[in-house]
Write a protein that holds these residues in place. Structure first.
Motif, PDB file in Angstrom:
ATOM      1  N   LEU A 197     -37.959 -56.552 -63.433  1.00  0.00           N
ATOM      2  CA  LEU A 197     -38.177 -55.107 -63.341  1.00  0.00           C
ATOM      3  C   LEU A 197     -39.333 -54.619 -64.201  1.00  0.00           C
ATOM      4  CD1 LEU A 197     -37.025 -52.392 -62.187  1.00  0.00           C
ATOM      5  CD2 LEU A 197     -35.691 -52.207 -64.301  1.00  0.00           C
ATOM      6  N   TRP A 198     -39.672 -55.341 -65.271  1.00  0.00           N
ATOM      7  CA  TRP A 198     -40.631 -54.814 -66.243  1.00  0.00           C
ATOM      8  C   TRP A 198     -41.977 -54.466 -65.611  1.00  0.00           C
ATOM      9  CZ3 TRP A 198     -38.716 -53.049 -70.494  1.00  0.00           C
ATOM     10  CH2 TRP A 198     -37.623 -53.668 -71.107  1.00  0.00           C
ATOM     11  N   GLU A 199     -42.507 -55.364 -64.770  1.00  0.00           N
ATOM     12  CA  GLU A 199     -43.830 -55.107 -64.195  1.00  0.00           C
ATOM     13  C   GLU A 199     -43.847 -53.886 -63.276  1.00  0.00           C
ATOM     14  OE1 GLU A 199     -47.428 -57.333 -61.701  1.00  0.00           O
ATOM     15  OE2 GLU A 199     -45.656 -58.451 -62.337  1.00  0.00           O
ATOM     16  N   PRO A 200     -42.944 -53.796 -62.270  1.00  0.00           N
ATOM     17  CA  PRO A 200     -42.957 -52.586 -61.435  1.00  0.00           C
ATOM     18  C   PRO A 200     -42.597 -51.328 -62.212  1.00  0.00           C
ATOM     19  CG  PRO A 200     -41.098 -54.002 -60.867  1.00  0.00           C
ATOM     20  CD  PRO A 200     -41.987 -54.800 -61.757  1.00  0.00           C
ATOM     21  N   LEU A 201     -41.783 -51.467 -63.262  1.00  0.00           N
ATOM     22  CA  LEU A 201     -41.438 -50.310 -64.075  1.00  0.00           C
ATOM     23  C   LEU A 201     -42.665 -49.760 -64.774  1.00  0.00           C
ATOM     24  CD1 LEU A 201     -39.180 -48.481 -65.176  1.00  0.00           C
ATOM     25  CD2 LEU A 201     -38.895 -50.117 -67.062  1.00  0.00           C
ATOM     26  N   GLY A 202     -43.480 -50.646 -65.352  1.00  0.00           N
ATOM     27  CA  GLY A 202     -44.698 -50.196 -66.017  1.00  0.00           C
ATOM     28  C   GLY A 202     -45.646 -49.511 -65.056  1.00  0.00           C
ATOM     29  N   ILE A 203     -45.826 -50.087 -63.871  1.00  0.00           N
ATOM     30  CA  ILE A 203     -46.722 -49.495 -62.877  1.00  0.00           C
ATOM     31  C   ILE A 203     -46.217 -48.125 -62.454  1.00  0.00           C
ATOM     32  CG2 ILE A 203     -47.618 -49.743 -60.527  1.00  0.00           C
ATOM     33  CD1 ILE A 203     -47.599 -52.783 -60.980  1.00  0.00           C
ATOM     34  N   THR A 204     -44.911 -48.019 -62.214  1.00  0.00           N
ATOM     35  CA  THR A 204     -44.328 -46.729 -61.794  1.00  0.00           C
ATOM     36  C   THR A 204     -44.461 -45.682 -62.896  1.00  0.00           C
ATOM     37  OG1 THR A 204     -42.737 -47.902 -60.392  1.00  0.00           O
ATOM     38  CG2 THR A 204     -42.264 -45.598 -60.889  1.00  0.00           C
ATOM     39  N   PHE A 205     -44.199 -46.074 -64.147  1.00  0.00           N
ATOM     40  CA  PHE A 205     -44.367 -45.137 -65.263  1.00  0.00           C
ATOM     41  C   PHE A 205     -45.784 -44.563 -65.283  1.00  0.00           C
ATOM     42  CE2 PHE A 205     -40.926 -47.035 -68.292  1.00  0.00           C
ATOM     43  CZ  PHE A 205     -39.968 -46.203 -67.725  1.00  0.00           C
ATOM     44  N   ASN A 206     -46.773 -45.398 -65.040  1.00  0.00           N
ATOM     45  CA  ASN A 206     -48.162 -44.960 -65.140  1.00  0.00           C
ATOM     46  C   ASN A 206     -48.618 -44.156 -63.924  1.00  0.00           C
ATOM     47  OD1 ASN A 206     -50.603 -45.008 -66.767  1.00  0.00           O
ATOM     48  ND2 ASN A 206     -51.506 -46.272 -65.153  1.00  0.00           N
ATOM     49  N   GLN A 207     -47.797 -44.103 -62.878  1.00  0.00           N
ATOM     50  CA  GLN A 207     -48.198 -43.415 -61.663  1.00  0.00           C
ATOM     51  C   GLN A 207     -47.218 -42.317 -61.264  1.00  0.00           C
ATOM     52  OE1 GLN A 207     -48.598 -46.634 -58.851  1.00  0.00           O
ATOM     53  NE2 GLN A 207     -50.561 -47.272 -59.667  1.00  0.00           N
ATOM     54  N   MET A 208     -46.377 -41.873 -62.192  1.00  0.00           N
ATOM     55  CA  MET A 208     -45.430 -40.816 -61.861  1.00  0.00           C
ATOM     56  C   MET A 208     -46.163 -39.513 -61.555  1.00  0.00           C
ATOM     57  SD  MET A 208     -42.158 -41.482 -64.390  1.00  0.00           S
ATOM     58  CE  MET A 208     -41.263 -40.079 -63.706  1.00  0.00           C
ATOM     59  N   PHE A 209     -45.679 -38.801 -60.556  1.00  0.00           N
ATOM     60  CA  PHE A 209     -46.286 -37.530 -60.180  1.00  0.00           C
ATOM     61  C   PHE A 209     -45.778 -36.387 -61.054  1.00  0.00           C
ATOM     62  CE2 PHE A 209     -46.531 -40.035 -56.257  1.00  0.00           C
ATOM     63  CZ  PHE A 209     -47.876 -39.894 -55.960  1.00  0.00           C
TER      64      PHE A 209
ATOM     65  N   GLU B 127     -28.772 -58.539 -75.782  1.00  0.00           N
ATOM     66  CA  GLU B 127     -28.211 -59.415 -74.763  1.00  0.00           C
ATOM     67  C   GLU B 127     -28.339 -58.830 -73.357  1.00  0.00           C
ATOM     68  OE1 GLU B 127     -26.746 -60.436 -78.654  1.00  0.00           O
ATOM     69  OE2 GLU B 127     -26.721 -58.534 -77.562  1.00  0.00           O
ATOM     70  N   GLN B 128     -28.484 -57.505 -73.257  1.00  0.00           N
ATOM     71  CA  GLN B 128     -28.586 -56.869 -71.943  1.00  0.00           C
ATOM     72  C   GLN B 128     -29.964 -57.019 -71.307  1.00  0.00           C
ATOM     73  OE1 GLN B 128     -27.143 -52.894 -73.160  1.00  0.00           O
ATOM     74  NE2 GLN B 128     -25.479 -53.203 -71.697  1.00  0.00           N
ATOM     75  N   ILE B 129     -30.934 -57.479 -72.074  1.00  0.00           N
ATOM     76  CA  ILE B 129     -32.286 -57.628 -71.548  1.00  0.00           C
ATOM     77  C   ILE B 129     -32.328 -58.627 -70.400  1.00  0.00           C
ATOM     78  CG2 ILE B 129     -34.551 -58.609 -72.122  1.00  0.00           C
ATOM     79  CD1 ILE B 129     -34.276 -55.742 -72.897  1.00  0.00           C
ATOM     80  N   GLY B 130     -31.430 -59.621 -70.431  1.00  0.00           N
ATOM     81  CA  GLY B 130     -31.409 -60.623 -69.383  1.00  0.00           C
ATOM     82  C   GLY B 130     -31.201 -60.034 -67.996  1.00  0.00           C
ATOM     83  N   GLY B 131     -30.533 -58.878 -67.927  1.00  0.00           N
ATOM     84  CA  GLY B 131     -30.279 -58.251 -66.639  1.00  0.00           C
ATOM     85  C   GLY B 131     -31.469 -57.495 -66.082  1.00  0.00           C
ATOM     86  N   MET B 132     -32.555 -57.409 -66.859  1.00  0.00           N
ATOM     87  CA  MET B 132     -33.729 -56.685 -66.388  1.00  0.00           C
ATOM     88  C   MET B 132     -34.496 -57.466 -65.325  1.00  0.00           C
ATOM     89  SD  MET B 132     -33.831 -53.769 -67.913  1.00  0.00           S
ATOM     90  CE  MET B 132     -35.534 -53.294 -67.609  1.00  0.00           C
ATOM     91  N   GLY B 133     -34.365 -58.805 -65.344  1.00  0.00           N
ATOM     92  CA  GLY B 133     -35.036 -59.615 -64.337  1.00  0.00           C
ATOM     93  C   GLY B 133     -36.524 -59.333 -64.273  1.00  0.00           C
TER      94      GLY B 133
ATOM     95  N   GLY C  98     -33.080 -50.153 -59.429  1.00  0.00           N
ATOM     96  CA  GLY C  98     -34.498 -50.375 -59.203  1.00  0.00           C
ATOM     97  C   GLY C  98     -34.822 -51.550 -58.308  1.00  0.00           C
ATOM     98  N   ARG C  99     -33.843 -52.380 -58.004  1.00  0.00           N
ATOM     99  CA  ARG C  99     -34.104 -53.522 -57.120  1.00  0.00           C
ATOM    100  C   ARG C  99     -34.470 -53.081 -55.713  1.00  0.00           C
ATOM    101  NH1 ARG C  99     -29.442 -55.490 -60.039  1.00  0.00           N
ATOM    102  NH2 ARG C  99     -30.091 -57.055 -61.563  1.00  0.00           N
ATOM    103  N   LYS C 100     -34.094 -51.864 -55.358  1.00  0.00           N
ATOM    104  CA  LYS C 100     -34.411 -51.339 -54.030  1.00  0.00           C
ATOM    105  C   LYS C 100     -35.721 -50.559 -54.024  1.00  0.00           C
ATOM    106  CE  LYS C 100     -29.519 -50.932 -52.757  1.00  0.00           C
ATOM    107  NZ  LYS C 100     -28.435 -50.007 -52.308  1.00  0.00           N
ATOM    108  N   GLY C 101     -36.375 -50.470 -55.169  1.00  0.00           N
ATOM    109  CA  GLY C 101     -37.638 -49.750 -55.262  1.00  0.00           C
ATOM    110  C   GLY C 101     -37.598 -48.693 -56.344  1.00  0.00           C
ATOM    111  N   LEU C 102     -38.754 -48.366 -56.879  1.00  0.00           N
ATOM    112  CA  LEU C 102     -38.863 -47.395 -57.958  1.00  0.00           C
ATOM    113  C   LEU C 102     -39.789 -46.261 -57.557  1.00  0.00           C
ATOM    114  CD1 LEU C 102     -39.284 -49.744 -61.070  1.00  0.00           C
ATOM    115  CD2 LEU C 102     -37.259 -48.409 -60.476  1.00  0.00           C
ATOM    116  N   ASP C 103     -39.414 -45.038 -57.894  1.00  0.00           N
ATOM    117  CA  ASP C 103     -40.280 -43.882 -57.748  1.00  0.00           C
ATOM    118  C   ASP C 103     -39.814 -42.824 -58.738  1.00  0.00           C
ATOM    119  OD1 ASP C 103     -37.996 -42.662 -56.636  1.00  0.00           O
ATOM    120  OD2 ASP C 103     -38.692 -42.915 -54.576  1.00  0.00           O
ATOM    121  N   ASP C 104     -40.434 -41.657 -58.705  1.00  0.00           N
ATOM    122  CA  ASP C 104     -40.090 -40.601 -59.661  1.00  0.00           C
ATOM    123  C   ASP C 104     -38.603 -40.255 -59.615  1.00  0.00           C
ATOM    124  OD1 ASP C 104     -42.914 -40.562 -59.660  1.00  0.00           O
ATOM    125  OD2 ASP C 104     -42.928 -38.453 -60.234  1.00  0.00           O
TER     126      ASP C 104
END
Length: 269
Positions: free
Chosen positions: A105-117, A97-103, A67-73
């Motif tokens: 991502l949470w904000e763009p992930l939420g936006i993408t989830f709400n805008q999936m086609f 312990e793996q949550i630390g690797g999310m960096g 997801g670091r390169k971008g998120l879409d459907d």
């Protein structure tokens, strides 16, 4: 389409089971995303088609790198899997312990989830609070639903969480009370508590506490699932929730503006 965030104020009132059953009964294409920092339950409890185990490495953790390169459907679905029965899921982290690797991502992930086609998304966000790392997913949702039981302690925590949550989210709020179908008096008491609050909870549902029905979502069910109180009550809830989130809101417009500013100044996001 739309993001629905399921969460709890405290304890384990059955958020994951609620997400699984609602996803199974959702009237449109839907993805169940495990966003609970405490760790994945779905990968342990459920299986892929043919009874094969789910891949615990394919999900939120693998998406964090891609997801670091971008998120879409397409990216979202590439890191999702299908359960035996057809429900698409994105399994969560194996351990906190793996949550630390999310960096970030949470904000763009939420936006993408709400805008999936391609589908709606039901996000199992687990226990939430003002400092929860997954809070941006909750903030991006069109509908935020807290799951509780009809016990005094659960309702007390629900009241406190709602009072705090209203300052952090700008979405429709809902509550699901998991209670014995015969305990309608207990459910009414929860509604009375909500009525006495200044927080507006627009949507309220009673999901049957049904261990026999819930066992099907833990790999232990027997008999006819469609005849269980859990399925009978969840069917109506899924249909009503899907209708609630079917119309765009000002919240969705604001989230789209955040993701794609009109001046095009979105580099580095």
């Amino acid at each position: 389409m739309a993001l629905v965030a399921l969460a709890s104020a405290k304890g384990s009132p059955g958020v994951t089971t609620t997400g699984l059953v609602l996803g199974a009964l959702w009237p449109r294409q839907v993805l169940l995303a495990e966003c609970d920092p405490a760790g994945s339950d779905v990968a342990i409890r459920m299986t892929a088609p043919g009874g094969h185990p789910l891949n615990s490495d394919r999900g939120l953790v693998s998406l964090a790198a891609a997801g670091r390169k971008g998120l879409d459907d397409d990216v979202i679905m590439a890191h999702s899997q299908q359960l035996d029965g057809g429900l698409d899921v994105m399994v969560g982290v194996r351990a906190p312990e793996q949550i630390g690797g999310m960096g970030g991502l949470w904000e763009p992930l939420g936006i993408t989830f709400n805008q999936m086609f391609s589908s709606d998304v039901i996000a199992d966000c687990g226990r939430i609070g003002p400092a929860s790392p997954q809070l941006p997913v909750v903030q991006a949702a069109r509908l935020v639903v807290l799951v509780c039981t009809a016990t005094g302690s659960s309702v007390a925590h629900l009241r406190e969480r709602l009072a705090s949550l209203v300052h952090h989210v700008d979405a429709k709020l809902g509550v699901i009370v998991v209670a014995d179908p015969k305990r309608r008096d207990g459910v009414k008491q929860v509604w009375s508590v909500l009525d006495a609050m200044s927080v507006q909870v627009q949507h309220r549902w009673h999901l049957a506490y049904d261990p026999a029905g819930a066992a099907f979502f833990d790999g232990r069910g027997q008999g006819r699932l469609d005849r269980t109180p859990l399925i009978r009550t969840a069917s109506d809830i899924a249909a009503e929730m899907a209708a609630v989130v079917s119309m765009p809101t000002q919240h969705d417009f604001d989230m789209a503006q955040a993701a794609f500013p009109p001046d095009g100044n979105w580099e580095g996001r």
